[in-house]
Each structure stands twice: as structure tokens, then as C-alpha cells.
Design a protein around this motif. Structure first.
Motif, PDB file in Angstrom:
ATOM      1  N   THR A 127       0.839  -1.195   0.000  1.00 39.89           N
ATOM      2  CA  THR A 127       0.000   0.000   0.000  1.00 39.89           C
ATOM      3  C   THR A 127       0.876   1.249   0.000  1.00 39.89           C
ATOM      4  O   THR A 127       1.702   1.429   0.895  1.00 39.89           O
ATOM      5  CB  THR A 127      -0.933   0.022   1.217  1.00 39.89           C
ATOM      6  OG1 THR A 127      -1.765  -1.142   1.188  1.00 39.89           O
ATOM      7  CG2 THR A 127      -1.808   1.266   1.213  1.00 39.89           C
ATOM      8  N   PRO A 128       0.734   2.129  -1.002  1.00 41.43           N
ATOM      9  CA  PRO A 128       1.591   3.317  -1.089  1.00 41.43           C
ATOM     10  C   PRO A 128       1.315   4.317   0.027  1.00 41.43           C
ATOM     11  O   PRO A 128       0.184   4.445   0.496  1.00 41.43           O
ATOM     12  CB  PRO A 128       1.245   3.910  -2.458  1.00 41.43           C
ATOM     13  CG  PRO A 128      -0.103   3.372  -2.787  1.00 41.43           C
ATOM     14  CD  PRO A 128      -0.199   2.035  -2.140  1.00 41.43           C
ATOM     15  N   LYS A 129       2.355   4.991   0.439  1.00 42.77           N
ATOM     16  CA  LYS A 129       2.244   5.985   1.505  1.00 42.77           C
ATOM     17  C   LYS A 129       2.884   7.287   1.053  1.00 42.77           C
ATOM     18  O   LYS A 129       3.940   7.294   0.429  1.00 42.77           O
ATOM     19  CB  LYS A 129       2.923   5.476   2.784  1.00 42.77           C
ATOM     20  CG  LYS A 129       2.288   4.214   3.371  1.00 42.77           C
ATOM     21  CD  LYS A 129       3.072   3.709   4.576  1.00 42.77           C
ATOM     22  CE  LYS A 129       2.426   2.460   5.177  1.00 42.77           C
ATOM     23  NZ  LYS A 129       2.389   1.336   4.234  1.00 42.77           N
ATOM     24  N   ALA A 130       2.225   8.400   1.378  1.00 36.76           N
ATOM     25  CA  ALA A 130       2.761   9.718   1.062  1.00 36.76           C
ATOM     26  C   ALA A 130       4.021   9.964   1.906  1.00 36.76           C
ATOM     27  O   ALA A 130       4.184   9.350   2.970  1.00 36.76           O
ATOM     28  CB  ALA A 130       1.698  10.775   1.342  1.00 36.76           C
ATOM     29  N   PRO A 131       4.919  10.847   1.456  1.00 34.54           N
ATOM     30  CA  PRO A 131       4.815  11.690   0.250  1.00 34.54           C
ATOM     31  C   PRO A 131       5.148  10.896  -1.014  1.00 34.54           C
ATOM     32  O   PRO A 131       5.988  10.001  -0.985  1.00 34.54           O
ATOM     33  CB  PRO A 131       5.840  12.789   0.503  1.00 34.54           C
ATOM     34  CG  PRO A 131       6.869  12.119   1.378  1.00 34.54           C
ATOM     35  CD  PRO A 131       6.122  11.167   2.250  1.00 34.54           C
TER      36      PRO A 131
END
Length: 448
Positions: A127-131
Motif C-alpha cells: 500500500t503506497p504511503k505519502a509523500p
């Protein structure tokens, strides 16, 4: 004075019961093919009990319970929107009851949880996470056909040339958000993140009535959803994008060809576990394989297939104008009895359109590049039959630029798995195999 005393006594008893029932209660449903933990959170607001439901394995939390009633030692919970009803008898720190949904009734014993009662977090490393190292923009636009508002996220690599590929992402069956969130996984967010890092832009959307998108009508079908995607193509075209493709998963892989067959601004398609067989045939096979994975006997599987085929054939061939009453007569004339909620599903406009749908009607018109992929252990859209059907339809179209590819050892979500059973969807930490991401991105990058 006696009346007042009795009233106070009754009120005290009710408060005592309410205090005892509040808290978090957990149990495990033994459904075909998997164990499904459920957690009910019950609290008191004023004189009223309110509840929410968590289904940790499905990644669903804080689902509102419409009605929570507790009289003497009997608890009743109702979620009519999901067709869920639970009732049980409270004894000390447990509730012995029955869970009802979709025509099935299952025993469900709930035990009180000590501590905060929060559902355990699922580990989803992809799951991608910012920034983020690319641009993201929240967008909204109107579907001028059905007059509904659609909301989504535009992910665009830095220094992106609008002649480079951009894909509109199309979710599968059921109401899903723009990330296509399921069992704690966010596959569309993972795909968008991977693509953006490889120079490919995407637009992913909330389905109707989810997130920032407005509701549609009660009788909408997959064809209505196709008008949403067509509106997305027009939106991207209007803001300067030139190389627009569609990527659809499952039912999304059915919707994509509907749009592409009439909108010339669609330049290419990626079909992820998209159907190629007529849907009535596909669902008979899907139900058979699901039952087999759940351990049903061959006799029960054949009986179920016979009933399903009978129902689906009636729906597909129906030409009248009074479906509900005609279907009721049809069922009553047979020896089969269907629960009321199953009858309701059958009469649903989306379901009837879905059952009667033949992907060949649209796939056989496609001249644009198409990549169709599937997993060898997919029981929902079996790879061999559906990839072969898509290949046959594209050959009929005299399409010279398509590829079909079967990933070995992968399920309907394109996870690397053991059996393909639905119970694995939540148990596998991987959201989507990197092999699939690389295959899609390399093929798309060649569409420049």
C-alpha cells in the motif's frame, strides 16, 4: 407511590442490562471456504443502544448497525442494507445466537473482548504511503448521460507529456472506492503508484454512491457504469490527454469493451480477469468451483449447477414486461424453493443485465491494442475458458494487436497463492504480484 416504584425498578433493570451489553463482542462464522471473524461494538448514547460491525478479514470496519435492541437477556442486531440479522441469548460473558444473511442461517457465538476491542490491523506492505514522487490531484466531473457526479484521483508522473499513456481504472462488481479496497488491500492504489513511477498516468474513480461520487438510480446496470467511464474519457480528452486507455478488473473488464467499442478516443485496453464467456455460463462454472473449493460433494455441486442454470436461462431468455410475477410463477412451477432475499437479487436490474450479457458482442468489435491477463487459479473468472473466449472474439474482429497471458499460481486478485480460494485473499499480505505490475506497465509503455 407503588406505580412510581415499579417504574423506577423497571428502568433500573433496563439500565443494568444496557450496561452489561455494552462493549465489544467477537465471534467467528464458519462459512463455506473460510472462517470469518466478526466484531460487534455496542455502546450507549443517552437511553439508546447503538452498534457498529467490523469484519477484519474483509477489511471492513465501523459498519453501522441500523437497529440494536436488548430486552431481558435477548440481543437483536439488524443491518437490512446488507441483509444481515443477528439474534442471541446473553449468558454471562457470551451470546449464543444465529446469524442470517443471503438465505443462510449460521450459529454465531459472541464472546466479550477485554481491552479496546479494536480489530487487528492487516499488514499490507505494498500500500503506497505519502509523500509521493509524482503528482496527485483530486478531480470531479459530471456524467452528462445519467447526470451523476464522479470523483477520483489523477496520478501523473512529473514532467508528464500528455501524449504518453494514461489509463482510466474500472472496478469490479459491487460498490467500491477508487482504490478498489477489499480485505485491507488497495489494488488500484498499488497499480496507480507503480505506474506513476514508471511514467504512466492513471485516473481512478469512486463508484456511484461511494466516497465523493454521487448516487445513481435504483435500476442502474453495467451499461450505466459504462457511461461513467465514457464521461471520464471525455473529461481527460477535454483537459488535453491524447493517449487514453482503459484498465478494468473483473466486471470492469466487461465494461471497458462496451466503452471502447463506441468511443474512438480510447486507444488501448488492459483486461484484468475480464470475462470472455457469456455471463450465465461463467457464473455456473464460478459457483461450481467455489463450492468445490469449499468442500461440497460432487452430488451437491451438480444439484446447485442445475438450479443455477435453470434460473440463469430463465433470466437470459425472458422477453416479458412483468418479470417479478413471471419469475415467481416459474419458481413455483418447479420443485425448487428460493429464499426471499435471493428472489430479490434475481429481480434486480443490474443482476438481470449481467446474466444476459455476452462479452463477445463488444469484444468482437475491437480493433485497438488489447492485453487480457488472468491467473491460473482464478475460480471467479477461470483463466483458460475466458482468455480463450477473448482471443476468439478479437480474432473475429480481425484485431492484429492483442495478447492474452495466463499467470501461473495466481488468483482472481493476481496474488501469488496456493489454491485460489477466497479465504486466501485476506491471508496473503501481497496485494498484487510484481510480475503482473511489470507485465502491464511494459505492455502499456509500448503504446506510445
Amino acid at each position: 407511590m407503588k406505580t412510581t416504584l415499579v417504574t423506577v425498578l423497571l428502568l433500573s433493570i433496563q439500565l443494568l442490562f444496557a450496561q452489561e451489553i455494552t462493549g465489544s463482542w467477537q465471534g467467528e462464522l464458519d462459512v463455506p471456504g473460510m472462517k470469518l471473524p466478526l466484531i460487534f461494538h455496542i455502546k450507549k448514547e443517552g437511553e439508546k443502544l447503538i452498534s457498529t460491525l467490523d469484519s477484519p478479514k474483509q477489511g471492513a470496519t465501523n459498519i453501522p448497525v441500523s437497529t440494536t435492541s436488548y430486552t431481558a437477556d435477548q440481543l437483536a442486531l439488524e443491518l437490512p442494507a446488507l441483509g444481515i440479522y443477528y439474534s442471541g441469548k446473553v449468558t454471562n460473558e457470551s451470546i449464543n445466537g444465529t446469524f442470517k444473511q443471503g438465505g443462510m442461517e449460521l450459529p454465531l457465538i459472541l464472546s466479550k473482548i477485554k481491552g479496546d476491542g479494536l480489530a487487528p490491523k492487516l499488514y499490507r506492505p505494498q500500500t503506497p504511503k505519502a509523500p509521493f514522487t509524482y503528482k496527485t490531484e483530486e478531480v470531479t466531473f459530471i456524467n452528462s448521460t445519467d447526470k451523476n457526479t464522479l470523483a477520483g484521483t489523477l496520478s501523473e508522473p512529473n514532467n508528464f507529456n500528455k501524449k504518453q499513456p494514461i489509463l482510466i481504472m474500472i472496478t469490479g462488481s459491487g460498490k467500491q472506492n477508487r482504490d478498489s479496497a477489499l480485505f485491507g488491500h488497495k489494488p488500484f492504489a498499488v497499480i496507480a503508484d507503480d505506474f506513476a513511477k514508471k511514467g504512466i498516468a492513471t485516473l481512478r474513480l469512486d463508484d456511484r454512491g461511494i466516497g465523493g461520487s454521487s448516487k445513481g438510480s435504483n435500476d442502474e446496470t453495467s451499461f450505466n457504469y459504462a457511461t461513467d467511464i465514457n464521461a471520464a474519457v471525455l473529461f481527460l480528452k477535454a483537459i488535453g490527454f491524447e493517449n487514453i486507455g482503459l484498465i478494468g478488473h473483473s466486471e470492469g473488464g466487461m465494461i471497458a469493451p462496451i466503452v471502447a467499442s463506441t468511443n474512438k478516443d480510447v486507444k488501448f485496453l488492459v483486461l484484468m480477469a475480464g470475462p470472455g464467456q457469456p455471463i450465465n455460463e461463467l457464473l455456473v462454472q464460478q459457483n461450481y468451483l467455489a463450492g468445490k473449493l469449499a468442500g461440497m460433494s460432487e452430488e451437491a455441486l451438480q444439484k446447485s449447477s442445475q438450479i443455477n442454470r435453470m434460473i440463469y436461462d430463465f433470466i437470459k431468455n425472458y422477453k416479458g414486461s412483468t418479470f417479478d410475477s413471471d419469475f415467481e410463477k416459474f419458481i413455483n412451477s418447479s420443485s425448487e424453493k428460493l429464499p426471499d432475499d435471493v428472489k430479490k437479487q434475481v429481480s434486480n436490474a443490474w443482476f438481470r443485465y449481467f446474466i444476459a450479457f455476452n462479452p463477445d458482442e463488444y469484444v468482437s468489435k475491437l480493433k485497438i491494442p488489447v492485453l487480457a491477463i488472468n491467473g491460473s487459479l482464478d475460480f471467479q473468472v477461470p483463466a483458460k475458458e475466458n482468455l480463450e473466449a477473448i482471443k476468439k472474439s478479437l480474432t473475429k474482429a480481425k484485431n492484429k494487436n492483442f495478447e492474452t497471458y495466463e499467470f501461473q499460481g495466481m488468483n482472481h486478485l493476481f496474488q501469488e497463492c496456493t489454491t485460489g480460494a477466497m479465504s486466501e485473499y485476506v491471508e496473503i499480505e501481497q496485494t498484487i504480484s510484481p510480475k503482473v505490475l511489470d507485465k502491464m506497465s511494459s505492455w502499456i509503455s509500448a503504446r506510445k
